[in-house]
Enzyme design. Structure first.
Site, mmCIF file in Angstrom:
data_model
loop_
_atom_site.group_PDB
_atom_site.id
_atom_site.type_symbol
_atom_site.label_atom_id
_atom_site.label_comp_id
_atom_site.label_asym_id
_atom_site.label_seq_id
_atom_site.Cartn_x
_atom_site.Cartn_y
_atom_site.Cartn_z
ATOM 1 N N HIS A 143 9.811 -3.890 4.474
ATOM 2 C CA HIS A 143 10.274 -2.502 4.493
ATOM 3 C C HIS A 143 10.524 -2.042 5.918
ATOM 4 O O HIS A 143 9.892 -2.504 6.851
ATOM 5 C CB HIS A 143 9.348 -1.534 3.748
ATOM 6 N N GLU A 180 3.378 -5.323 8.903
ATOM 7 C CA GLU A 180 2.070 -5.100 8.250
ATOM 8 C C GLU A 180 1.543 -6.387 7.615
ATOM 9 O O GLU A 180 0.338 -6.539 7.409
ATOM 10 C CB GLU A 180 2.194 -4.005 7.172
ATOM 11 N N HIS A 225 -2.282 4.764 9.668
ATOM 12 C CA HIS A 225 -0.919 5.192 10.003
ATOM 13 C C HIS A 225 -0.976 6.456 10.860
ATOM 14 O O HIS A 225 -0.539 7.529 10.435
ATOM 15 C CB HIS A 225 -0.117 5.450 8.741
ATOM 16 N N HIS A 278 0.781 -1.247 0.000
ATOM 17 C CA HIS A 278 0.000 0.000 0.000
ATOM 18 C C HIS A 278 0.819 1.307 0.000
ATOM 19 O O HIS A 278 0.335 2.349 0.442
ATOM 20 C CB HIS A 278 -0.965 0.000 1.194
HETATM 21 C C1 DHB Z 1 6.161 3.655 2.824
HETATM 22 C C2 DHB Z 1 5.545 2.427 3.032
HETATM 23 C C3 DHB Z 1 4.486 2.307 3.925
HETATM 24 O O1 DHB Z 1 3.859 1.135 4.233
HETATM 25 C C4 DHB Z 1 4.011 3.438 4.564
HETATM 26 O O2 DHB Z 1 2.938 3.290 5.358
HETATM 27 C C5 DHB Z 1 4.622 4.666 4.378
HETATM 28 C C6 DHB Z 1 5.701 4.776 3.499
HETATM 29 C C7 DHB Z 1 7.282 3.797 1.842
HETATM 30 O O3 DHB Z 1 7.778 2.788 1.312
HETATM 31 O O4 DHB Z 1 7.703 4.927 1.580
HETATM 32 FE FE FE Z 2 2.274 1.311 5.747
#
Ligand code: DHB
Ligand code: FE
Length: 292
Positions: free
Chosen positions: A197, A244, A59, A12
């Site tokens: 991530h 997540e 978030h 997302h």
């Molecule tokens: C990014 C990824 C995320 O899941 C998020 O909530 C905010 C930023 C990113 O990869 O920049």
């Molecule tokens: Fe996120």
């Protein structure tokens, strides 16, 4: 009776929404990412659901440190795109399904899962980016999303977060709830967020393609094993925001091959699998599974 016919899994990243809103999808950086969703948009048109049950995470947009529900079900008639710092995304408002959502809340709470009931909530990129990826760019005024959406928010932002196993068990309860609704509805369940991530600290920028692809394999073939992955493995292998991915287990646990926590029915059909790096700081994974 309502039935879950398919599950959709997708990352997302907010920059994906910005790329769509700013007309950058055909730029070299973004083109391969959006190419991976072309099949999915056709599939959505050919398999239009009556309702999407959309598992996502907020978030710190609708919720804050003042109040942190572990699992929250949206029972409102409408949800507005949230202002995440640069104004709300120019996408249509999300229509809810208060009747089905209230029924699911009643059934799932009576099956011993504590849900928070949310009658007012703005929805951030966690919900609108998956909708945009699957349904394409929509004009905020002239267009609408293809069907009502029940937002289901999971806390994966502030520790402690729920385990993958609890999410998987919750998915089974959600399926029972949906199947006890007295109207013929075609329901899709979406699990969103991930893949690997980490946005902060010394390991910011972490991506783990091998681990992500093994997770995709497990989601298809052995979600019972995926549910046993401990919290610390997500953090270690997929980064602090890789957690997540536990939300995918809610959608997978709601598929019809999962009975009493085991794989018993015929396996779902894999309609689409896609993996792409990089998209901002995140590895993007995507699956479409149809119930057999
Ligand atoms: C990014 C990824 C995320 O899941 C998020 O909530 C905010 C930023 C990113 O990869 O920049
Ligand atoms: Fe996120």
């Amino acid at each position: 009776m309502a039935r879950i016919t398919a599950s959709v899994f997708t990352s997302h990243v907010p920059a994906i929404g910005a790329a769509m809103d700013l007309g950058k999808t055909q730029e070299d950086y973004w083109k391969p990412l959006f190419a991976g969703y072309e099949y999915s948009r056709e599939w959505m048109k050919d398999n239009k659901p009556d309702v999407i049950f959309l598992v996502f995470n907020d978030h710190a947009t609708a919720f804050s440190l003042e109040m942190i529900p572990t699992f929250a079900i949206g029972t409102a008639a409408q949800y507005q795109p949230a202002d995440e710092g640069w104004g709300p995304r120019p996408v249509p408002a999300v229509q809810g399904h208060p009747d089905l959502a209230s029924h699911i809340a009643q059934s799932v709470i009576q099956q011993d899962f504590d849900l928070t009931i949310v009658n007012q909530m703005d929805v951030d990129h966690g919900l609108t980016v998956p909708l945009s990826l699957m349904c394409g760019q929509k004009d905020p005024v002239k267009d609408a999303w293809p069907c009502p959406v029940i937002p289901f928010a999971v806390n994966v932002v502030q520790y402690p977060v729920p385990s993958g196993q609890r999410c998987f068990n919750l998915g089974q309860a959600i399926r029972k709830a949906i199947e006890s609704y007295d109207e013929d509805l075609n329901v899709h369940i979406w699990g969103t967020g991930g893949m690997s991530h980490q946005l902060q600290g010394p390991r910011a920028g972490l991506i783990n393609k091998e681990w992500d692809n093994r997770f995709l394999d497990l989601m298809i073939e052995d979600p019972v094993a995926a549910a046993k992955i401990p919290h610390i493995e997500y953090v270690r292998e997929a980064g602090s925001e890789g957690i997540e991915l536990v939300m995918w287990l809610i959608a997978r646990g709601a598929m019809s091959d999962v009975v009493d926590g085991k794989l018993q029915g015929p396996a779902p059909k894999l309609k689409h699998r896609f993996f792409h790096v990089p998209a901002s700081n995140t590895a993007v994974g995507h699956l479409i599974l149809e119930n057999a």
